[in-house]
Scaffold this motif. Structure first.
Motif, mmCIF file in Angstrom:
data_model
loop_
_atom_site.group_PDB
_atom_site.id
_atom_site.type_symbol
_atom_site.label_atom_id
_atom_site.label_comp_id
_atom_site.label_asym_id
_atom_site.label_seq_id
_atom_site.Cartn_x
_atom_site.Cartn_y
_atom_site.Cartn_z
ATOM 1 N N GLY A 173 3.389 11.727 -10.348
ATOM 2 C CA GLY A 173 2.643 12.974 -10.450
ATOM 3 C C GLY A 173 1.145 12.828 -10.255
ATOM 4 O O GLY A 173 0.386 13.750 -10.558
ATOM 5 N N ILE A 174 0.695 11.681 -9.752
ATOM 6 C CA ILE A 174 -0.727 11.476 -9.486
ATOM 7 C C ILE A 174 -1.000 11.919 -8.049
ATOM 8 O O ILE A 174 -0.453 11.350 -7.112
ATOM 9 N N PRO A 175 -1.847 12.916 -7.851
ATOM 10 C CA PRO A 175 -2.048 13.492 -6.513
ATOM 11 C C PRO A 175 -3.007 12.673 -5.644
ATOM 12 O O PRO A 175 -4.057 13.147 -5.224
ATOM 13 N N VAL A 176 -2.639 11.445 -5.333
ATOM 14 C CA VAL A 176 -3.526 10.529 -4.610
ATOM 15 C C VAL A 176 -3.862 10.989 -3.198
ATOM 16 O O VAL A 176 -4.827 10.518 -2.607
ATOM 17 N N THR A 177 -3.102 11.909 -2.649
ATOM 18 C CA THR A 177 -3.387 12.413 -1.305
ATOM 19 C C THR A 177 -4.218 13.692 -1.330
ATOM 20 O O THR A 177 -4.480 14.274 -0.284
ATOM 21 N N ILE A 188 -8.110 3.937 -9.539
ATOM 22 C CA ILE A 188 -7.676 3.172 -8.368
ATOM 23 C C ILE A 188 -6.972 1.891 -8.799
ATOM 24 O O ILE A 188 -5.927 1.531 -8.256
ATOM 25 N N GLN A 189 -7.517 1.210 -9.782
ATOM 26 C CA GLN A 189 -6.908 -0.025 -10.262
ATOM 27 C C GLN A 189 -5.511 0.239 -10.826
ATOM 28 O O GLN A 189 -4.581 -0.523 -10.576
ATOM 29 N N ALA A 190 -5.340 1.335 -11.544
ATOM 30 C CA ALA A 190 -4.033 1.665 -12.113
ATOM 31 C C ALA A 190 -2.994 1.949 -11.033
ATOM 32 O O ALA A 190 -1.816 1.634 -11.198
ATOM 33 N N ILE A 191 -3.415 2.514 -9.931
ATOM 34 C CA ILE A 191 -2.481 2.843 -8.850
ATOM 35 C C ILE A 191 -2.022 1.600 -8.108
ATOM 36 O O ILE A 191 -0.865 1.483 -7.715
ATOM 37 N N PHE A 192 -2.923 0.641 -7.932
ATOM 38 C CA PHE A 192 -2.606 -0.514 -7.100
ATOM 39 C C PHE A 192 -2.169 -1.757 -7.861
ATOM 40 O O PHE A 192 -2.014 -2.812 -7.256
ATOM 41 N N THR A 193 -1.972 -1.648 -9.172
ATOM 42 C CA THR A 193 -1.467 -2.797 -9.934
ATOM 43 C C THR A 193 -0.249 -2.382 -10.742
ATOM 44 O O THR A 193 -0.011 -1.212 -10.996
ATOM 45 N N LEU A 223 0.839 -1.204 0.000
ATOM 46 C CA LEU A 223 0.000 0.000 0.000
ATOM 47 C C LEU A 223 0.871 1.250 0.000
ATOM 48 O O LEU A 223 0.661 2.176 -0.793
ATOM 49 N N CYS A 224 1.854 1.274 0.885
ATOM 50 C CA CYS A 224 2.777 2.419 0.948
ATOM 51 C C CYS A 224 3.508 2.605 -0.373
ATOM 52 O O CYS A 224 3.630 3.727 -0.866
ATOM 53 N N ALA A 225 3.973 1.511 -0.947
ATOM 54 C CA ALA A 225 4.709 1.569 -2.215
ATOM 55 C C ALA A 225 3.804 2.074 -3.342
ATOM 56 O O ALA A 225 4.231 2.884 -4.172
ATOM 57 N N ALA A 226 2.557 1.606 -3.379
ATOM 58 C CA ALA A 226 1.628 2.040 -4.430
ATOM 59 C C ALA A 226 1.348 3.535 -4.333
ATOM 60 O O ALA A 226 1.313 4.238 -5.345
ATOM 61 N N ILE A 227 1.163 4.028 -3.126
ATOM 62 C CA ILE A 227 0.917 5.462 -2.932
ATOM 63 C C ILE A 227 2.152 6.270 -3.318
ATOM 64 O O ILE A 227 2.056 7.270 -4.033
ATOM 65 N N ASN A 228 3.309 5.840 -2.866
ATOM 66 C CA ASN A 228 4.547 6.553 -3.211
ATOM 67 C C ASN A 228 4.834 6.490 -4.707
ATOM 68 O O ASN A 228 5.303 7.471 -5.290
#
Length: 83
Positions: free
Chosen positions: A26-30, A43-48, A15-20
């Motif tokens: 350049g994706i502002p997930v926070t 969401i799928q693109a971020i976590f896979t 999870l940490c790695a996917a967010i980082n």
């Protein structure tokens, strides 16, 4: 598992790695605005990982998308978009 910074991460660290990884791309997930307007594909693109065999097999993806959107809307509506 998530591939980031030259290695595979699993469990909570994935999870940490996917967010980082998303932030590094350049994706502002926070950002509350991004969270509120995100969709299943975002969401799928971020976590896979594009080469991962498990692509598209994120447990409870629908619920995760709903929770991320709700968190973004709540942050915007009650906290001025700030965490």
């Amino acid at each position: 598992s998530v591939f980031f910074d030259g290695q595979w991460w699993t469990g909570y660290w994935s999870l940490c790695a996917a967010i980082n990884r998303a932030l590094a791309r350049g994706i502002p997930v926070t950002s509350a605005q991004w969270m509120a307007s995100s969709n299943m594909e975002d969401i799928q693109a971020i976590f896979t990982h594009p080469l991962a065999e498990t692509k598209g097999c994120i447990p409870m993806l629908n619920q995760r998308v709903t929770l991320i959107k709700d968190a973004g809307l709540t942050l915007q509506g009650k906290f001025g978009g700030s965490i």
